[in-house]
Design an enzyme around this catalytic site. Structure first.
Site, short mmCIF file in Angstrom:
data_model
loop_
_atom_site.label_atom_id
_atom_site.label_comp_id
_atom_site.label_asym_id
_atom_site.label_seq_id
_atom_site.Cartn_x
_atom_site.Cartn_y
_atom_site.Cartn_z
N SER A 57 0.85 -1.19 0.00
CA SER A 57 0.00 0.00 0.00
C SER A 57 0.88 1.23 0.00
O SER A 57 2.01 1.18 0.51
CB SER A 57 -0.88 0.01 1.25
OG SER A 57 -1.53 1.25 1.42
N TYR A 69 -0.41 -0.74 10.26
CA TYR A 69 -0.66 -1.00 8.84
C TYR A 69 0.55 -0.58 7.99
O TYR A 69 1.00 -1.33 7.11
CB TYR A 69 -1.92 -0.25 8.41
CG TYR A 69 -2.44 -0.57 7.04
CD1 TYR A 69 -3.21 -1.71 6.82
CD2 TYR A 69 -2.21 0.27 5.97
CE1 TYR A 69 -3.72 -2.00 5.56
CE2 TYR A 69 -2.71 0.00 4.71
CZ TYR A 69 -3.46 -1.14 4.52
OH TYR A 69 -3.97 -1.42 3.26
N ALA A 72 3.42 -3.01 8.55
CA ALA A 72 3.15 -4.30 7.91
C ALA A 72 3.33 -4.20 6.40
O ALA A 72 3.92 -5.08 5.77
CB ALA A 72 1.74 -4.77 8.26
N LYS A 73 2.83 -3.12 5.80
CA LYS A 73 2.91 -2.98 4.35
C LYS A 73 4.35 -2.73 3.89
O LYS A 73 4.75 -3.20 2.82
CB LYS A 73 1.97 -1.87 3.87
CG LYS A 73 0.49 -2.25 3.99
CD LYS A 73 0.18 -3.56 3.27
CE LYS A 73 -1.30 -3.81 3.13
NZ LYS A 73 -1.58 -5.05 2.39
#
Length: 169
Positions: A57, A69, A72-73
């Site tokens: 992302s 997030y 993690a991305k």
């Protein structure tokens, strides 16, 4: 061919984020991609041919309220590069795609969580890139189909940002 596309959000500012919120997002996005890639690689290496496409992302570059997030991305992008190094000699290409705002149930849920009208949320999202529109699932599908094709056989370890140009500025 494997596409790692599982995803969840547990958005919160750092001081409010729980360890469970952190772990849930890391487990689904990063551990999930690791485990699926590990399982698939045995078959792909044995046949000396394969494609892995991971979904990252633009939030990997940092996004307020998404420490879990974003981490993690970005981890997915590191995993992509490492697997490309490890599996390339066995005929396996590994790439990632990093969308920006795409019209999905997840972005609609974000609008609802922020108490914003969905259409207004989309309009604001469109203003944040040079092409002045939001992405649609078809945009991501087209880029993914290219990365999964033999026409992309000389591309490995790369992350393609499909973001209407948002990350060029």
């Amino acid at each position: 061919m494997l596409m790692n596309n599982a995803g969840v959000t547990r958005d919160s500012l750092l001081f409010r984020m729980t360890e469970t919120d952190w772990d849930t997002v890391m487990t689904v996005h990063l551990k999930g991609a690791f485990l699926m890639s590990q399982a698939a690689q045995a078959h792909l290496v044995a046949q000396k041919y394969g494609k892995i496409v991971n979904v990252s992302s633009v939030s990997a570059l940092g996004n307020r309220g998404q420490a879990n997030y974003s981490a993690a991305k970005m981890g997915v992008q590191g995993l992509t590069r490492t697997l490309a190094l490890e599996l390339g000699a066995f005929g396996v290409n590994v790439r990632a795609i990093a969308p920006s705002f795409v019209v999905t149930e997840m972005t609609d849920a974000t609008a609802a969580r922020l108490k914003l009208d969905v259409e207004e949320f989309r309009r604001v999202g469109a203003e944040n890139n040079p092409v002045k529109r939001v992405g649609f699932p078809e945009d991501i599908a087209a880029a993914t189909m290219f990365l999964a094709s033999d026409e992309a056989s000389y591309i490995t370890g790369q992350t393609l940002y499909v973001d209407g140009g948002a990350t060029i500025g």
